[in-house]
Motif scaffolding. Structure first.
Motif, PDB file in Angstrom:
ATOM      1  N   GLN A  66       1.177  -1.262   0.077  1.00 29.52           N
ATOM      2  CA  GLN A  66      -0.178  -0.073  -0.271  1.00 29.52           C
ATOM      3  C   GLN A  66       0.861   1.113  -0.211  1.00 29.52           C
ATOM      4  O   GLN A  66       0.300   2.288  -0.615  1.00 29.52           O
ATOM      5  N   LEU A  67       2.172   1.084   1.087  1.00 33.69           N
ATOM      6  CA  LEU A  67       3.313   2.409   0.634  1.00 33.69           C
ATOM      7  C   LEU A  67       2.912   2.471  -0.816  1.00 33.69           C
ATOM      8  O   LEU A  67       3.499   4.300  -0.805  1.00 33.69           O
ATOM      9  N   LEU A  68       3.845   1.460  -1.316  1.00 31.39           N
ATOM     10  CA  LEU A  68       4.310   1.559  -2.702  1.00 31.39           C
ATOM     11  C   LEU A  68       3.302   2.438  -3.547  1.00 31.39           C
ATOM     12  O   LEU A  68       3.328   2.872  -4.494  1.00 31.39           O
ATOM     13  N   ALA A  69       1.434   2.057  -3.564  1.00 29.47           N
ATOM     14  CA  ALA A  69       0.610   2.535  -4.337  1.00 29.47           C
ATOM     15  C   ALA A  69       0.774   3.811  -4.348  1.00 29.47           C
ATOM     16  O   ALA A  69       0.123   3.538  -5.085  1.00 29.47           O
ATOM     17  N   GLY A  70       0.631   4.581  -3.656  1.00 30.52           N
ATOM     18  CA  GLY A  70       0.748   5.378  -3.506  1.00 30.52           C
ATOM     19  C   GLY A  70      -0.187   6.531  -2.137  1.00 30.52           C
ATOM     20  O   GLY A  70      -0.341   6.211  -1.178  1.00 30.52           O
ATOM     21  N   SER A  71      -1.503   7.464  -2.915  1.00 28.79           N
ATOM     22  CA  SER A  71      -1.971   8.547  -2.628  1.00 28.79           C
ATOM     23  C   SER A  71      -2.841   6.919  -1.197  1.00 28.79           C
ATOM     24  O   SER A  71      -3.238   6.554  -1.554  1.00 28.79           O
ATOM     25  N   LYS A  72      -3.534   8.065  -0.215  1.00 24.34           N
ATOM     26  CA  LYS A  72      -4.662   7.506   0.126  1.00 24.34           C
ATOM     27  C   LYS A  72      -5.623   7.660  -0.839  1.00 24.34           C
ATOM     28  O   LYS A  72      -6.670   6.293  -0.078  1.00 24.34           O
ATOM     29  N   ALA A  73      -6.498   7.876  -1.648  1.00 27.13           N
ATOM     30  CA  ALA A  73      -7.328   7.836  -2.762  1.00 27.13           C
ATOM     31  C   ALA A  73      -7.029   6.362  -3.475  1.00 27.13           C
ATOM     32  O   ALA A  73      -7.957   5.738  -3.375  1.00 27.13           O
ATOM     33  N   GLY A  74      -5.933   5.689  -3.218  1.00 26.51           N
ATOM     34  CA  GLY A  74      -5.148   4.487  -3.888  1.00 26.51           C
ATOM     35  C   GLY A  74      -5.649   3.631  -3.255  1.00 26.51           C
ATOM     36  O   GLY A  74      -5.352   2.368  -3.546  1.00 26.51           O
ATOM     37  N   ILE A  75      -6.213   3.313  -2.109  1.00 25.36           N
ATOM     38  CA  ILE A  75      -6.221   2.219  -1.373  1.00 25.36           C
ATOM     39  C   ILE A  75      -6.777   0.935  -1.627  1.00 25.36           C
ATOM     40  O   ILE A  75      -8.050   1.262  -2.606  1.00 25.36           O
ATOM     41  N   SER A  76      -6.891  -0.321  -1.756  1.00 23.07           N
ATOM     42  CA  SER A  76      -6.702  -1.154  -2.328  1.00 23.07           C
ATOM     43  C   SER A  76      -7.189  -2.657  -1.522  1.00 23.07           C
ATOM     44  O   SER A  76      -6.749  -2.272   0.112  1.00 23.07           O
ATOM     45  N   GLY A  77      -7.109  -3.488  -1.631  1.00 24.70           N
ATOM     46  CA  GLY A  77      -7.385  -5.352  -0.883  1.00 24.70           C
ATOM     47  C   GLY A  77      -8.748  -4.883  -0.541  1.00 24.70           C
ATOM     48  O   GLY A  77      -9.524  -4.630  -0.333  1.00 24.70           O
ATOM     49  N   LEU A  78      -8.618  -6.166   0.362  1.00 20.32           N
ATOM     50  CA  LEU A  78      -9.847  -6.809   1.322  1.00 20.32           C
ATOM     51  C   LEU A  78     -10.074  -6.180   2.221  1.00 20.32           C
ATOM     52  O   LEU A  78      -9.206  -6.571   2.988  1.00 20.32           O
ATOM     53  N   LEU A  79     -10.677  -5.815   2.580  1.00 20.04           N
ATOM     54  CA  LEU A  79     -10.892  -5.372   4.424  1.00 20.04           C
ATOM     55  C   LEU A  79     -12.130  -6.104   4.677  1.00 20.04           C
ATOM     56  O   LEU A  79     -13.004  -6.338   4.240  1.00 20.04           O
ATOM     57  N   GLN A  80     -11.644  -7.318   5.635  1.00 20.59           N
ATOM     58  CA  GLN A  80     -12.698  -7.774   6.194  1.00 20.59           C
ATOM     59  C   GLN A  80     -13.492  -7.557   7.323  1.00 20.59           C
ATOM     60  O   GLN A  80     -12.831  -6.968   8.398  1.00 20.59           O
ATOM     61  N   LEU A  81     -14.714  -7.259   8.234  1.00 23.11           N
ATOM     62  CA  LEU A  81     -15.502  -6.289   8.963  1.00 23.11           C
ATOM     63  C   LEU A  81     -16.891  -7.503   9.707  1.00 23.11           C
ATOM     64  O   LEU A  81     -17.623  -7.077   8.418  1.00 23.11           O
ATOM     65  N   SER A  82     -16.275  -6.983  10.884  1.00 25.19           N
ATOM     66  CA  SER A  82     -17.731  -7.229  11.678  1.00 25.19           C
ATOM     67  C   SER A  82     -18.499  -6.518  12.356  1.00 25.19           C
ATOM     68  O   SER A  82     -17.832  -5.416  12.905  1.00 25.19           O
ATOM     69  N   ALA A  83     -19.725  -6.632  12.526  1.00 22.94           N
ATOM     70  CA  ALA A  83     -20.719  -5.256  13.360  1.00 22.94           C
ATOM     71  C   ALA A  83     -21.579  -6.308  13.841  1.00 22.94           C
ATOM     72  O   ALA A  83     -21.920  -6.926  13.485  1.00 22.94           O
ATOM     73  N   PRO A  84     -22.314  -5.498  14.142  1.00 19.90           N
ATOM     74  CA  PRO A  84     -23.749  -5.869  15.601  1.00 19.90           C
ATOM     75  C   PRO A  84     -24.651  -5.397  14.465  1.00 19.90           C
ATOM     76  O   PRO A  84     -24.834  -4.496  13.395  1.00 19.90           O
ATOM     77  N   SER A  85     -25.563  -5.381  14.472  1.00 21.69           N
ATOM     78  CA  SER A  85     -26.650  -6.646  13.534  1.00 21.69           C
ATOM     79  C   SER A  85     -27.723  -5.158  13.550  1.00 21.69           C
ATOM     80  O   SER A  85     -27.381  -4.904  12.105  1.00 21.69           O
ATOM     81  N   ASP A  86     -27.954  -4.619  14.281  1.00 22.29           N
ATOM     82  CA  ASP A  86     -29.175  -3.515  13.773  1.00 22.29           C
ATOM     83  C   ASP A  86     -27.843  -1.772  13.531  1.00 22.29           C
ATOM     84  O   ASP A  86     -28.014  -1.220  12.525  1.00 22.29           O
ATOM     85  N   PHE A  87     -26.838  -2.066  14.227  1.00 18.20           N
ATOM     86  CA  PHE A  87     -26.079  -0.868  13.780  1.00 18.20           C
ATOM     87  C   PHE A  87     -25.760  -0.938  12.710  1.00 18.20           C
ATOM     88  O   PHE A  87     -25.420  -0.629  11.250  1.00 18.20           O
ATOM     89  N   GLY A  88     -25.233  -2.115  12.317  1.00 14.51           N
ATOM     90  CA  GLY A  88     -24.352  -2.570  10.653  1.00 14.51           C
ATOM     91  C   GLY A  88     -25.090  -2.229   9.497  1.00 14.51           C
ATOM     92  O   GLY A  88     -25.039  -1.654   8.721  1.00 14.51           O
ATOM     93  N   ARG A  89     -26.415  -3.230   9.812  1.00 18.04           N
ATOM     94  CA  ARG A  89     -27.816  -2.758   8.534  1.00 18.04           C
ATOM     95  C   ARG A  89     -28.677  -1.475   8.598  1.00 18.04           C
ATOM     96  O   ARG A  89     -28.277  -0.956   7.197  1.00 18.04           O
TER      97      ARG A  89
END
Length: 305
Positions: A81-104
């Motif tokens: 990611q550092l080599l990829a450059g700016s913040k606008a260029g972030i990529s990859g897979l982000l796996q996130l868990s969240a509460p059911s009500d807040f999440g939906r």
């Protein structure tokens, strides 16, 4: 030299508890996955998993090596990611868990906006009210109410001042009247849900000097907080929920805050991960983004009125 794809397979197998499941996630055949795991064990000269025909579990050496494998993969991703450059260029897979009500009902449109700003980023969202096992499940981070029971986990504040609020739909109040005191809750149908495997049937309130705890009961109970909120919006009974979960309903008139002179119990929202090494650029950007959106909702909370 250890191979990147072998390390990745090992970590995914440890997280899923299944070599075949890890192979599916990485889109390789079971035979290739088995060969990769054997190759890694040969190179390390240890047995990483204890296998039987019906189960697969980490050995003591596997448990020890898992943390270092995760850190190695994360360091490689951070470098990419550092080599990829700016913040606008972030990529990859982000796996996130969240509460059911807040999440939906709150987080989901925020994630749409976040992903539109970062189209190269892929999200995997798991919703549920039980605490995710960050060492076993295929998630990088979790958004959870309250501090984690496991003190070894890293918890960063997202909405530290969030609290529960007492609410009901106008239709319910028209039929049953509005409680004038906390003791009135005993005669109302209170919608209950599970917290940590236990029924949350003692509701705590504060007036700045003292704390009062009121036992409540009702004819409906669920282990899914979103179901309980939907019952409240449908006019079935009173609900005692996180402000972040019901702020949209309150502002739209679907729910009304009751007894605002009493503050509900603190319900801070935290971002939780297993290691600080997992606080990658995408994770930090997402935390900042969600934190800003939560602050907008909290600015209109009843205790700030």
């Amino acid at each position: 030299m250890l191979r990147f794809d072998d390390l990745q397979l090992f970590v995914r197998t440890a997280e899923t508890g299944s070599l075949s499941a890890a192979a599916r996630l990485l889109e390789i055949s079971p035979a290739v996955a088995s060969a990769a795991l054997k190759r890694l064990e040969v190179q390390l000269d240890v047995r990483l998993f204890a296998r039987s025909t019906r189960s697969l579990r980490l050995t003591a050496q596997g448990e020890l090596f898992l943390e270092y494998a995760r850190l190695a993969l994360q360091n490689l991703e951070d470098g990419r990611q550092l080599l990829a450059g700016s913040k606008a260029g972030i990529s990859g897979l982000l796996q996130l868990s969240a509460p059911s009500d807040f999440g939906r009902n709150t987080l989901l449109p925020w994630l749409d906006e976040f992903q539109q700003a970062h189209p190269q980023l892929h999200l995997r969202l798991l919703l549920g009210d039980r605490v995710s096992d960050l060492f076993r499940e295929p998630v990088d981070i979790a958004l959870r109410y309250g501090a984690p029971e496991d003190s070894s986990l890293v918890a960063l504040p997202v909405a530290a001042s969030n609290r529960r609020v007492l609410c009901a739909a106008p239709e319910y109040l028209a039929r049953h009247g509005q409680p004038q005191s906390l003791s009135d809750l005993a005669r109302h149908n209170c919608l209950l849900y599970m917290l940590g495997g236990r029924v949350h049937e003692r509701w705590r309130f504060f007036d700045g000097k003292r704390e009062l705890s009121q036992s409540v009961s009702g004819d409906r109970l669920s282990d899914d907080a979103d179901v309980v909120r939907r019952w409240a919006v449908a006019g079935v009974g009173l609900v005692y929920k996180s402000w972040l979960d019901v702020a949209g309903d309150v502002r739209a008139g679907r729910l009304k805050v009751l007894l605002p002179e009493w503050r509900g119990e603190p319900t801070p929202l935290n971002l939780i991960c297993a290691h600080r090494a997992q606080l990658s650029t995408p994770v930090n950007l997402l935390r900042e983004f969600v934190q800003a959106r939560c602050a907008e909702l909290l600015a209109h909370a009843p205790w700030n009125a």
